[in-house]
Design a protein around this motif. Structure first.
Motif, PDB file in Angstrom:
ATOM      1  N   PRO A 136       0.808  -1.227   0.000  1.00 57.79           N
ATOM      2  CA  PRO A 136       0.000   0.000   0.000  1.00 57.79           C
ATOM      3  C   PRO A 136       0.847   1.286   0.000  1.00 57.79           C
ATOM      4  O   PRO A 136       0.287   2.376  -0.075  1.00 57.79           O
ATOM      5  CB  PRO A 136      -0.816  -0.113   1.290  1.00 57.79           C
ATOM      6  CG  PRO A 136      -0.018  -1.005   2.183  1.00 57.79           C
ATOM      7  CD  PRO A 136       0.768  -1.920   1.303  1.00 57.79           C
ATOM      8  N   LEU A 137       2.178   1.147   0.085  1.00 54.99           N
ATOM      9  CA  LEU A 137       3.017   2.347   0.129  1.00 54.99           C
ATOM     10  C   LEU A 137       3.387   2.813  -1.287  1.00 54.99           C
ATOM     11  O   LEU A 137       3.410   2.026  -2.228  1.00 54.99           O
ATOM     12  CB  LEU A 137       4.296   2.065   0.919  1.00 54.99           C
ATOM     13  CG  LEU A 137       4.108   1.575   2.360  1.00 54.99           C
ATOM     14  CD1 LEU A 137       5.451   1.279   3.009  1.00 54.99           C
ATOM     15  CD2 LEU A 137       3.340   2.606   3.183  1.00 54.99           C
ATOM     16  N   ARG A 138       3.706   4.116  -1.390  1.00 59.08           N
ATOM     17  CA  ARG A 138       4.091   4.686  -2.688  1.00 59.08           C
ATOM     18  C   ARG A 138       5.458   4.136  -3.119  1.00 59.08           C
ATOM     19  O   ARG A 138       6.294   3.814  -2.274  1.00 59.08           O
ATOM     20  CB  ARG A 138       4.203   6.209  -2.592  1.00 59.08           C
ATOM     21  CG  ARG A 138       2.898   6.956  -2.440  1.00 59.08           C
ATOM     22  CD  ARG A 138       3.136   8.438  -2.772  1.00 59.08           C
ATOM     23  NE  ARG A 138       4.369   8.963  -2.167  1.00 59.08           N
ATOM     24  CZ  ARG A 138       4.403   9.692  -1.036  1.00 59.08           C
ATOM     25  NH1 ARG A 138       3.294   9.965  -0.387  1.00 59.08           N
ATOM     26  NH2 ARG A 138       5.559  10.145  -0.568  1.00 59.08           N
ATOM     27  N   ASP A 139       5.684   4.121  -4.424  1.00 64.82           N
ATOM     28  CA  ASP A 139       6.954   3.614  -4.957  1.00 64.82           C
ATOM     29  C   ASP A 139       8.170   4.318  -4.367  1.00 64.82           C
ATOM     30  O   ASP A 139       9.186   3.695  -4.076  1.00 64.82           O
ATOM     31  CB  ASP A 139       6.994   3.789  -6.487  1.00 64.82           C
ATOM     32  CG  ASP A 139       6.334   2.618  -7.176  1.00 64.82           C
ATOM     33  OD1 ASP A 139       5.965   1.646  -6.470  1.00 64.82           O
ATOM     34  OD2 ASP A 139       6.167   2.683  -8.412  1.00 64.82           O
ATOM     35  N   ASP A 140       8.056   5.651  -4.179  1.00 62.78           N
ATOM     36  CA  ASP A 140       9.226   6.385  -3.673  1.00 62.78           C
ATOM     37  C   ASP A 140       9.510   6.031  -2.210  1.00 62.78           C
ATOM     38  O   ASP A 140      10.636   6.199  -1.736  1.00 62.78           O
ATOM     39  CB  ASP A 140       9.034   7.906  -3.843  1.00 62.78           C
ATOM     40  CG  ASP A 140       7.819   8.430  -3.098  1.00 62.78           C
ATOM     41  OD1 ASP A 140       6.740   7.819  -3.225  1.00 62.78           O
ATOM     42  OD2 ASP A 140       7.942   9.427  -2.361  1.00 62.78           O
ATOM     43  N   SER A 271       3.204  -6.481   8.643  1.00 59.69           N
ATOM     44  CA  SER A 271       2.559  -7.428   7.713  1.00 59.69           C
ATOM     45  C   SER A 271       1.733  -6.675   6.682  1.00 59.69           C
ATOM     46  O   SER A 271       1.775  -6.972   5.490  1.00 59.69           O
ATOM     47  CB  SER A 271       1.573  -8.351   8.423  1.00 59.69           C
ATOM     48  OG  SER A 271       2.071  -8.853   9.589  1.00 59.69           O
ATOM     49  N   MET A 272       0.990  -5.711   7.160  1.00 66.22           N
ATOM     50  CA  MET A 272       0.100  -4.989   6.254  1.00 66.22           C
ATOM     51  C   MET A 272       0.885  -4.160   5.250  1.00 66.22           C
ATOM     52  O   MET A 272       0.446  -3.950   4.124  1.00 66.22           O
ATOM     53  CB  MET A 272      -0.867  -4.086   7.035  1.00 66.22           C
ATOM     54  CG  MET A 272      -1.985  -4.839   7.716  1.00 66.22           C
ATOM     55  SD  MET A 272      -2.681  -6.195   6.735  1.00 66.22           S
ATOM     56  CE  MET A 272      -3.498  -5.285   5.431  1.00 66.22           C
ATOM     57  N   VAL A 273       2.069  -3.707   5.660  1.00 72.23           N
ATOM     58  CA  VAL A 273       2.900  -2.928   4.744  1.00 72.23           C
ATOM     59  C   VAL A 273       3.357  -3.797   3.566  1.00 72.23           C
ATOM     60  O   VAL A 273       3.531  -3.308   2.458  1.00 72.23           O
ATOM     61  CB  VAL A 273       4.086  -2.308   5.523  1.00 72.23           C
ATOM     62  CG1 VAL A 273       5.123  -1.762   4.597  1.00 72.23           C
ATOM     63  CG2 VAL A 273       3.579  -1.205   6.442  1.00 72.23           C
TER      64      VAL A 273
END
Ligand code: NAD
Length: 373
Positions: A136-140, A271-273
């Protein structure tokens, strides 16, 4: 329990005793796939596993009226390692949750950890290149990916302290206590530094030393242990900051070392990351080679019996068992490599499905991984 019951037999195969707790919900389905993969690894690398099936959680309540019996604990202790699915049901609909808290499925989990002295819980959070889209995190923020190990103290602290609920002058009051002694802290810290030594040699010890006495002791003891590991870098982080850093820059972490409740929360966040709970394995170890291996996720009663469960977390937990309890590193590497290969070839269970990939069920995923060993 202290050392693997290795015996040479027949064709000289190494033999190990594995206690298997399929558990509830999707537990039996995912454990079957892990055994399928272990069997293939055994054929290829010349070892033999002997399985003893044990009941725990809801499955044990149905038969014995309690989530964990003394016989089950004794059988687990007599094995070289325990492989577990997951336990528990739907708290709203399952009759298990009408029982008093100490008789519910989860009570079995706390009891087995304590009875087997499993004080060190290891949960890797690793971002597979092929599953980057699920993160769910941005590519950067993801940058070059992340690969961390959360080392959580599992048999002390708030979850095992004295607790009570009272009524005082008509006001309900509840008390929980958080206790650690220096020996409990030292043994988990040593485990954390040992693991870091085999990885990128960095330990982040997480506490709340600006408020809690137990955290101040934690920090002091971790610093003492660090002196024995001059090659490992140590830094301290407050738990609230760590919760932020996990989503701001997860790549900074190698080994996160922390107490029971902080570890419970942070390992779920980590885990969610990764974006894929069905991929995350875990190991709980004592002071010897013995350990209990289980996926990080629960029993997913919503998809039980539908062949939709992702068995990879359990298969990777089985790989951890080969590595940490049975010293079969080559076989463990082969299992992990097979998982990566299947993902690279584009096979996905429903929970990690993305466009252009081939969706498969739990059983087929197990077959595909076993075939690649
Ligand atoms: P859960 O992890 O079982 O499920 C959360 C969500 O993730 C659900 O939508 C589920 O379908 C999905 N999911 C989980 N594992 C999956 C997998 N392998 N493949 C595909 N999808 C998957 O969490 P929950 O719903 O909060 O808990 C259900 C039960 O599990 C409860 O009784 C809880 O107490 C228990 N539980 C047990 C353990 C354990 O055995 N160690 C751990 C956590 C929760």
């Amino acid at each position: 329990m202290l050392c693997p019951s290795i015996c040479k037999k027949g064709a000289g195969k190494m033999k190990y005793k594995i206690a298997v707790i399929p558990g509830d919900g999707i537990g039996p389905e995912i454990v079957s796939e892990a055994i399928k993969v272990l069997e293939k690894a055994g054929e290829k690398f010349g070892f033999q596993l002997e399985y003893t099936k044990l009941l725990m959680g809801g499955a044990s309540i149905d038969v014995h009226g309690v989530p964990l019996t003394d016989d089950t604990i004794a059988a687990a202790k007599a094995s070289d390692a325990v492989l577990m699915g997951s336990i528990g049901g739907d708290a709203k609909t399952s009759p298990w949750y009408k029982l008093e808290p100490s008789k519910r499925p989860e009570a079995g989990l706390l009891k087995i950890r304590k009875s087997l002295n499993l004080f060190a819980n290891l949960r890797p959070a690793y971002l597979y290149e092929e599953l980057k889209e699920a993160c769910p995190l941005r590519d950067d923020i993801i940058g070059g990916g992340f690969d961390m190990m959360i080392m959580r103290e599992l048999t002390g602290g708030l979850y095992f302290g004295e607790r009570r609920t009272t009524l005082e002058n008509g006001i309900r009051k509840a008390v929980d206590t958080l206790t650690y002694d220096e020996n409990e802290i030292r043994r988990i810290a040593k485990r954390g530094f040992d693991i870091a030594r085999k990885r990128r040699k960095k330990v982040t010890s997480v506490d709340k030393a600006n408020v809690l006495d137990s955290s101040r002791l934690w920090r002091a003891v971790v610093e003492e242990v660090a002196k024995e590991y001059p090659d490992v870098e140590l830094n301290h982080m407050l738990v609230d900051n760590c919760a932020m850093q996990l989503v701001r820059d997860p790549g900074q972490f190698d080994v996160i070392l922390t107490e029971n409740m902080f570890g419970d929360i942070l390992s779920d966040e980590a885990s969610m990351v990764t974006g894929s709970i069905g991929m995350l394995s875990s190991a709980s170890l004592n002071e010897t080679k013995f350990g209990l291996y289980e996926p990080s996720h629960g029993s997913a009663p919503d998809i039980a019996g539908t062949d939709k469960a992702n068995p990879i977390a359990t298969i990777l937990s089985a790989a951890m068992m080969l590595r940490f309890s049975l010293d079969l590193d080559e076989a463990a590497d082969a299992v992990e490599k097979a998982v990566k290969q299947v993902l690279r070839e584009g096979y996905r269970t429903a929970d990690i499905m993305s466009a252009g990939c081939v969706q498969v069920g739990c059983r087929q995923m197990g077959d595909l991984i076993a075939e690649r060993i």
